[in-house]
Scaffold this active site. Structure first.
Site, PDB file in Angstrom:
ATOM      1  CG  ASP A 118      11.913-119.707  84.909  1.00 25.81           C
ATOM      2  OD1 ASP A 118      10.983-118.939  85.222  1.00 25.81           O
ATOM      3  OD2 ASP A 118      12.394-120.540  85.699  1.00 25.81           O
ATOM      4  NE  ARG A 167      15.082-123.538  80.759  1.00 29.64           N
ATOM      5  CZ  ARG A 167      14.782-124.453  81.682  1.00 29.64           C
ATOM      6  NH1 ARG A 167      13.641-124.389  82.319  1.00 29.64           N
ATOM      7  NH2 ARG A 167      15.631-125.412  81.979  1.00 29.64           N
TER       8      ARG A 167
END
Length: 478
Positions: free
Chosen positions: A247, A178
């Site tokens: 995230d 991510r």
């Protein structure tokens, strides 16, 4: 059975994960097994069946699995959290699928990890099945997405606002790297780890960047491109992710983390479904803006790799960031030209699209575009959807003048008739909580072919009742 794991993330990136075994499930029961995806991953669905409940609950680790919780940070609703990580997920390992693509296999809801931060690490059956439904729907709609390989009821109970049946999702993704993974190491001043992570991500996801004059800048360009295309596809479908935190945004350009997501029905740019998005940060119309904001956070982690000269590196980063809006606009125009079946490209297309969206305000997004196929010759079914049907008459000749020769077929191929209508999803999940999986299975069958209208499925194409639509909210449940 041989899963042929090849766990490159664990092998190549020490310091980016912590080993952890899944928690024991007291009475696992297989709910859904994605047999088509299993075959794609070179797994024999027949051989899986007898062991599926134990394997996909985490009670039995497949040969070659090396379960780890991955470390990452993230900007959540604009505020930075320097340590998040997999609080309820474990990467079992990686396999190379029949297309030669490396895929992660991970458990979600399999218990506490070192990153759980006081949480129980568990998941309830509703959110787990919701992620299965949404991932399969997006796959059928042609949107890059993580997918569910299986869902298992654990036999345990999970305490949320009420006591719920526990479950585990097995998620498959191109990877779980991510923007927040880069932020984790950048925030700690671990420049070597950022470089190793970038090298790994280039080799795995964007290998064309390796041969560029400036590989790290080319890598950033590649991430911008895949993310711009992804958000443009979301916008074309009326999809609202709900939690576009850094995230939750992948380097691969896949949709991931289907928590408070939903599909917009009545078109309103400010639509928000997430119960925790009280300021509307991740509203439908804001998603392209957040795209740029998130990519700026990625640029901050990579800028030192762009050039040894700090001033030049910053100029290179800012130049790329300044171009994101234009890249997104180009991707969005491509999506919308497809949804309107326009022939080629014309400078007036943006205005034509904008004018149709003005007509569509307050109307059902999915049906509004779907009924354009009939409106090529007769707008009779489109008019009743619109707040100002008379205004359609001025737009139709302009649109028809730009149509591709096979416009009706193109329109039906670009605009689904079936999406995961929020009320149908909620009905199916409520039934599953009570032990009846049939509505979930039926919904999955409908969504597997979203562009083909079929008799008997009219209820899946209609908007939610007004009482439901006015009060519907989504939650971060998995």
């Amino acid at each position: 059975m041989d899963w042929q794991f090849d766990n490159s993330y664990v092998r190549d990136l020490p310091g980016t994960w912590l080993r952890q075994r899944p928690a024991a499930a007291p009475a696992p029961q297989l709910l859904l097994l994605n047999t088509a995806l299993a075959a794609e991953l070179r797994l024999d669905p027949v051989a899986l069946q007898p062991i599926a409940a134990d394997v996909f609950s985490g009670n039995r680790l497949p040969e070659g699995a090396d379960p780890v919780a991955q470390a990452y940070a993230g900007h959540q609703f604009g505020g930075f959290s320097p340590q998040l990580g997999d609080g309820r997920a474990l990467l079992l390992g990686e396999v190379v699928d029949i297309h030669g693509q490396r895929r992660d296999i991970a458990l979600k809801g399999s218990g506490r990890t070192p990153f759980s931060r006081g949480g129980d690490g568990l998941a309830a059956i509703g959110p787990v099945l919701r992620e299965y439904i949404m991932g399969e729907a997006m796959q059928a709609l042609g949107v890059p997405t993580s997918r569910a390989l299986a869902t298992v009821r654990t036999g345990a109970h999970v305490q949320r606002d009420r006591v719920l049946p526990g479950a585990v999702l097995t998620r498959v993704a191109a990877s779980h790297i991510r923007i927040g993974t880069f932020e984790f190491f950048h925030a700690r001043g671990q420049a070597d780890q950022v470089r190793r992570l970038a090298d790994y991500a280039i080799a795995r996801h964007h290998p064309q960047a390796a041969g560029a004059e400036n590989p790290y800048l080319a890598f950033f360009d590649a991430v911008i491109a895949v993310q711009a295309r992804l958000i443009a596809q979301w916008m074309g479908l009326g999809f609202i992710h709900g939690v576009m935190n850094t995230d939750n945004m992948t380097i691969s350009g896949e949709t991931i983390d289907y928590g408070p997501c939903a599909f917009m029905e009545s078109y309103a740019p400010g639509t928000v479904f997430s119960s925790i998005d009280r300021q509307g940060r991740y509203a439908y119309a804001n998603q392209p803006l957040i795209l740029g904001w998130n990519l700026a956070r990625l640029a901050e982690t990579l800028v030192a790799l762009f050039d040894p000269d700090e001033e030049r590196a910053i100029d290179l980063a800012n130049g790329r960031l300044d171009g994101i809006a234009g890249q997104y606009q180009a991707a969005w125009l491509q999506v919308m030209r497809g949804k309107l079946a326009l022939a080629g490209e014309d400078p007036g297309d943006a205005a034509l699209i904008a004018d149709f969206l003005s007509l569509l305000q307050g109307a059902d997004w999915t049906l509004g575009f779907r009924r354009l196929a009939e409106a090529v010759s007769d707008p009779g079914h489109l008019r009743p959807l619109l707040a100002d049907p008379a205004a359609l008459e001025g737009w139709l000749p302009r649109w028809r003048a730009r149509l591709a020769p096979d416009a009706p077929a193109r329109l039906r191929a670009a605009n689904p008739i079936y999406i995961p209508r929020n009320f149908k999803v909620e009905e199916a999940l409520a039934a599953a909580e009570g032990g009846d999986l049939a509505p979930v299975q039926q919904l999955l069958q409908v969504l597997a072919d979203p562009f083909t209208e079929r008799p008997g499925l009219e209820a899946y194409a209609l908007p939610a009742p007004a009482a439901f639509a006015g009060s519907f909210r989504t939650f971060c449940g998995t």
